[in-house]
Design a protein around this motif. Structure first.
Motif, mmCIF file in Angstrom:
data_model
loop_
_atom_site.group_PDB
_atom_site.id
_atom_site.type_symbol
_atom_site.label_atom_id
_atom_site.label_comp_id
_atom_site.label_asym_id
_atom_site.label_seq_id
_atom_site.Cartn_x
_atom_site.Cartn_y
_atom_site.Cartn_z
ATOM 1 N N THR A 135 0.827 -1.202 0.000
ATOM 2 C CA THR A 135 0.000 0.000 0.000
ATOM 3 C C THR A 135 0.865 1.256 0.000
ATOM 4 O O THR A 135 0.649 2.187 -0.787
ATOM 5 C CB THR A 135 -0.925 0.019 1.231
ATOM 6 O OG1 THR A 135 -1.680 -1.177 1.253
ATOM 7 C CG2 THR A 135 -1.857 1.216 1.190
ATOM 8 N N GLU A 136 1.856 1.264 0.864
ATOM 9 C CA GLU A 136 2.718 2.444 0.956
ATOM 10 C C GLU A 136 3.532 2.656 -0.316
ATOM 11 O O GLU A 136 3.827 3.786 -0.698
ATOM 12 C CB GLU A 136 3.664 2.314 2.157
ATOM 13 C CG GLU A 136 2.959 2.563 3.487
ATOM 14 C CD GLU A 136 3.867 2.289 4.676
ATOM 15 O OE1 GLU A 136 5.023 1.859 4.455
ATOM 16 O OE2 GLU A 136 3.409 2.501 5.817
ATOM 17 N N SER A 137 3.873 1.547 -0.957
ATOM 18 C CA SER A 137 4.775 1.650 -2.110
ATOM 19 C C SER A 137 4.157 2.408 -3.284
ATOM 20 O O SER A 137 4.864 3.013 -4.067
ATOM 21 C CB SER A 137 5.192 0.257 -2.578
ATOM 22 O OG SER A 137 4.112 -0.384 -3.230
ATOM 23 N N ALA A 142 2.552 7.316 -7.114
ATOM 24 C CA ALA A 142 2.808 6.742 -8.435
ATOM 25 C C ALA A 142 2.285 7.676 -9.521
ATOM 26 O O ALA A 142 1.272 8.343 -9.337
ATOM 27 C CB ALA A 142 2.139 5.371 -8.543
ATOM 28 N N GLN A 143 3.004 7.690 -10.666
ATOM 29 C CA GLN A 143 2.676 8.640 -11.734
ATOM 30 C C GLN A 143 1.650 8.101 -12.719
ATOM 31 O O GLN A 143 1.060 8.854 -13.474
ATOM 32 C CB GLN A 143 3.957 9.010 -12.501
ATOM 33 C CG GLN A 143 5.063 9.581 -11.613
ATOM 34 C CD GLN A 143 4.651 10.881 -10.938
ATOM 35 O OE1 GLN A 143 4.107 11.768 -11.580
ATOM 36 N NE2 GLN A 143 4.884 10.980 -9.631
ATOM 37 N N SER A 144 1.477 6.770 -12.759
ATOM 38 C CA SER A 144 0.554 6.167 -13.726
ATOM 39 C C SER A 144 0.186 4.778 -13.221
ATOM 40 O O SER A 144 0.757 4.292 -12.239
ATOM 41 C CB SER A 144 1.239 6.038 -15.088
ATOM 42 O OG SER A 144 2.323 5.130 -14.984
ATOM 43 N N ALA A 145 -0.779 4.167 -13.924
ATOM 44 C CA ALA A 145 -1.162 2.812 -13.544
ATOM 45 C C ALA A 145 0.026 1.864 -13.675
ATOM 46 O O ALA A 145 0.272 1.012 -12.815
ATOM 47 C CB ALA A 145 -2.316 2.331 -14.425
ATOM 48 N N GLU A 146 0.767 2.034 -14.776
ATOM 49 C CA GLU A 146 1.925 1.167 -14.982
ATOM 50 C C GLU A 146 2.947 1.350 -13.862
ATOM 51 O O GLU A 146 3.474 0.375 -13.325
ATOM 52 C CB GLU A 146 2.566 1.488 -16.340
ATOM 53 C CG GLU A 146 3.755 0.596 -16.624
ATOM 54 C CD GLU A 146 4.325 0.812 -18.021
ATOM 55 O OE1 GLU A 146 3.755 1.618 -18.786
ATOM 56 O OE2 GLU A 146 5.332 0.156 -18.336
ATOM 57 N N ARG A 149 5.662 -0.481 -8.967
ATOM 58 C CA ARG A 149 6.054 -0.210 -7.574
ATOM 59 C C ARG A 149 5.502 -1.288 -6.635
ATOM 60 O O ARG A 149 6.189 -1.757 -5.728
ATOM 61 C CB ARG A 149 5.515 1.139 -7.126
ATOM 62 C CG ARG A 149 6.289 2.332 -7.659
ATOM 63 C CD ARG A 149 5.497 3.597 -7.353
ATOM 64 N NE ARG A 149 6.123 4.791 -7.855
ATOM 65 C CZ ARG A 149 6.438 5.845 -7.075
ATOM 66 N NH1 ARG A 149 6.180 5.799 -5.792
ATOM 67 N NH2 ARG A 149 6.998 6.906 -7.600
ATOM 68 N N GLY A 150 4.255 -1.647 -6.863
ATOM 69 C CA GLY A 150 3.645 -2.687 -6.041
ATOM 70 C C GLY A 150 4.389 -4.006 -6.156
ATOM 71 O O GLY A 150 4.633 -4.694 -5.160
ATOM 72 N N ALA A 178 10.318 -7.915 -10.672
ATOM 73 C CA ALA A 178 9.169 -7.061 -10.989
ATOM 74 C C ALA A 178 9.171 -6.702 -12.473
ATOM 75 O O ALA A 178 8.140 -6.771 -13.142
ATOM 76 C CB ALA A 178 9.207 -5.799 -10.139
ATOM 77 N N ASP A 179 10.345 -6.359 -12.991
ATOM 78 C CA ASP A 179 10.465 -6.050 -14.414
ATOM 79 C C ASP A 179 10.005 -7.222 -15.262
ATOM 80 O O ASP A 179 9.340 -7.037 -16.280
ATOM 81 C CB ASP A 179 11.939 -5.758 -14.771
ATOM 82 C CG ASP A 179 12.248 -4.289 -14.639
ATOM 83 O OD1 ASP A 179 11.331 -3.530 -14.249
ATOM 84 O OD2 ASP A 179 13.395 -3.896 -14.916
ATOM 85 N N HIS A 180 10.375 -8.388 -14.829
ATOM 86 C CA HIS A 180 10.013 -9.553 -15.627
ATOM 87 C C HIS A 180 8.506 -9.713 -15.737
ATOM 88 O O HIS A 180 7.973 -9.944 -16.818
ATOM 89 C CB HIS A 180 10.636 -10.834 -15.079
ATOM 90 C CG HIS A 180 10.594 -11.913 -16.093
ATOM 91 N ND1 HIS A 180 11.634 -12.165 -16.960
ATOM 92 C CD2 HIS A 180 9.590 -12.742 -16.447
ATOM 93 C CE1 HIS A 180 11.270 -13.112 -17.791
ATOM 94 N NE2 HIS A 180 10.035 -13.490 -17.505
ATOM 95 N N ILE A 181 7.847 -9.575 -14.598
ATOM 96 C CA ILE A 181 6.382 -9.684 -14.619
ATOM 97 C C ILE A 181 5.802 -8.590 -15.520
ATOM 98 O O ILE A 181 4.894 -8.840 -16.315
ATOM 99 C CB ILE A 181 5.800 -9.543 -13.194
ATOM 100 C CG1 ILE A 181 6.319 -10.642 -12.279
ATOM 101 C CG2 ILE A 181 4.279 -9.510 -13.250
ATOM 102 C CD1 ILE A 181 5.404 -11.816 -12.119
#
Lengths: 193, 193
Positions: B69-71, B75-79, B84-85, B176-179
């Motif tokens: 939640t905090e992360s 955030a600047q966009s959905a992506e 970040r999540g 995270a990048d991979h996902i």
DNA sequence: CAAGTAACCTACTCCGAGTAAGCTTGACCC
DNA sequence: GGGTCAAGCTTACTCGGAGTAGGTTACTTG
């Protein structure tokens, strides 16, 4: 009753009752009673409670491997092979709901090291199949990317299978389609990195 | 030792020993002895062996929810939010390896219904977060597609997290990048169906 | 028919989850 | 000071289920 037949009966009963009440909550005496025999017979044939669970998992694993292997025979392309494999997988998890939820909700890890190893072997098998498939159409992608992608697909399939068996309005084809749509484009882009 | 402190100690010890030897193979007496108290104290505070496991899982679940939640704040966009999540999620699973493998290798389902429900709640929480996120940038996609996609992402994250904690050469950011690479393009294409 | 073996049983042991009942120490009140 | 209440803790059990020892029945085979 001859041994082979009795073993099959025991495994069928175990699969049912483990899936229904959970591994821990089920006693070997229960299973024996439902089979119309006494407890030592189960120990004679399977060695332990965990051994019985392992036998159930191994049988399901063999059937899954057979189903997916056969499904890709005659595929026209890598994409076609992946889609056929996925459909076979989702059909399997649908017709073998009990065995599948047994593996995933996974009593296995808790049951003991042998059962946990059996589940890990199943996943590893799937990962290797996927890595081989990805390599065939993305020969330039680094190994670590292929492996990561395989884990992504295996994880996605596991979860999606459990979700879709709980919904009557989703078919195996639709579940397979969903994985394909969600992952296929991304998979192809891996080669560009 | 005051109750709150003792409870934390018991949960820490339980998490360690459950993850190491497995839930079934661990006796409540073992845990009590390592804490320097006797068994009834654990029953006094947690009610049952399963209750102790549930407490461990719930604490980890709360921490994970807090971290993710905090992360996404700012955030600047959905992506950006999704990425970040994901990073927060993989960092969590890395720093809380024991608790995480406890949940997934999952002793929980075997331990009993309460523990199984706790794990299911955790997954459901993640699914709902993902559905909400997807809806925010794909408002026209049918609900069933959003839900299926959420399960795909949750499953992919689970498996990938277990794989990547076993490799020292992969960071949370890379996972995270991979996902993101594997799934993002496919997610966006859902709206076109 | 004797011998062996497959399929099965009864009757245990042992260990671990969970419980009953009580002990000790310190805080707080009069 | 002494009384009382509660928190933290213990010993000493019960009970159920995993796993085992040893024997019985019945069918096959030389």
């Amino acid at each position: 009753m001859p041994r082979a037949e009795r073993e099959q009966q025991m495994m069928a009963v175990a699969e049912e009752v483990f899936a229904e009440r959970g591994y821990v909550a089920t006693s070997v005496d229960d299973i024996a009673e439902r089979c119309g025999v006494s407890k030592p017979m189960i120990y004679e044939y399977f060695g332990s409670k965990e051994g019985l669970l392992v036998a159930c998992i191994r049988q399901a694993r063999t059937e899954l491997a057979k189903a997916t292997t056969e499904s890709v025979i005659g595929a026209q392309s890598a994409e076609d092979a992946l889609r056929r494999g996925l459909v076979a997988f989702f059909e399997f998890t649908d017709t073998h709901r009990r065995a599948w939820s047994l593996m995933l909700r996974s009593e296995a890890a808790v049951a003991g090291p042998a059962a946990a190893a059996e589940i890990e072997a199943l996943r590893q098998e799937q990962v290797e199949i996927d890595v081989a498939l990805f390599r065939s159409f993305l020969p330039d992608a680094p190994e670590v990317e292929l492996e990561a992608s395989a884990h992504v697909v295996v994880g996605a399939c596991e979860r999606l299978s459990l979700w879709y068996v709980s919904r009557d309005d989703v078919t195996a084809e639709q579940a397979a389609d969903h994985i394909m749509r969600a992952l296929w484009t991304g998979m192809q882009s891996l080669v560009r990195d």
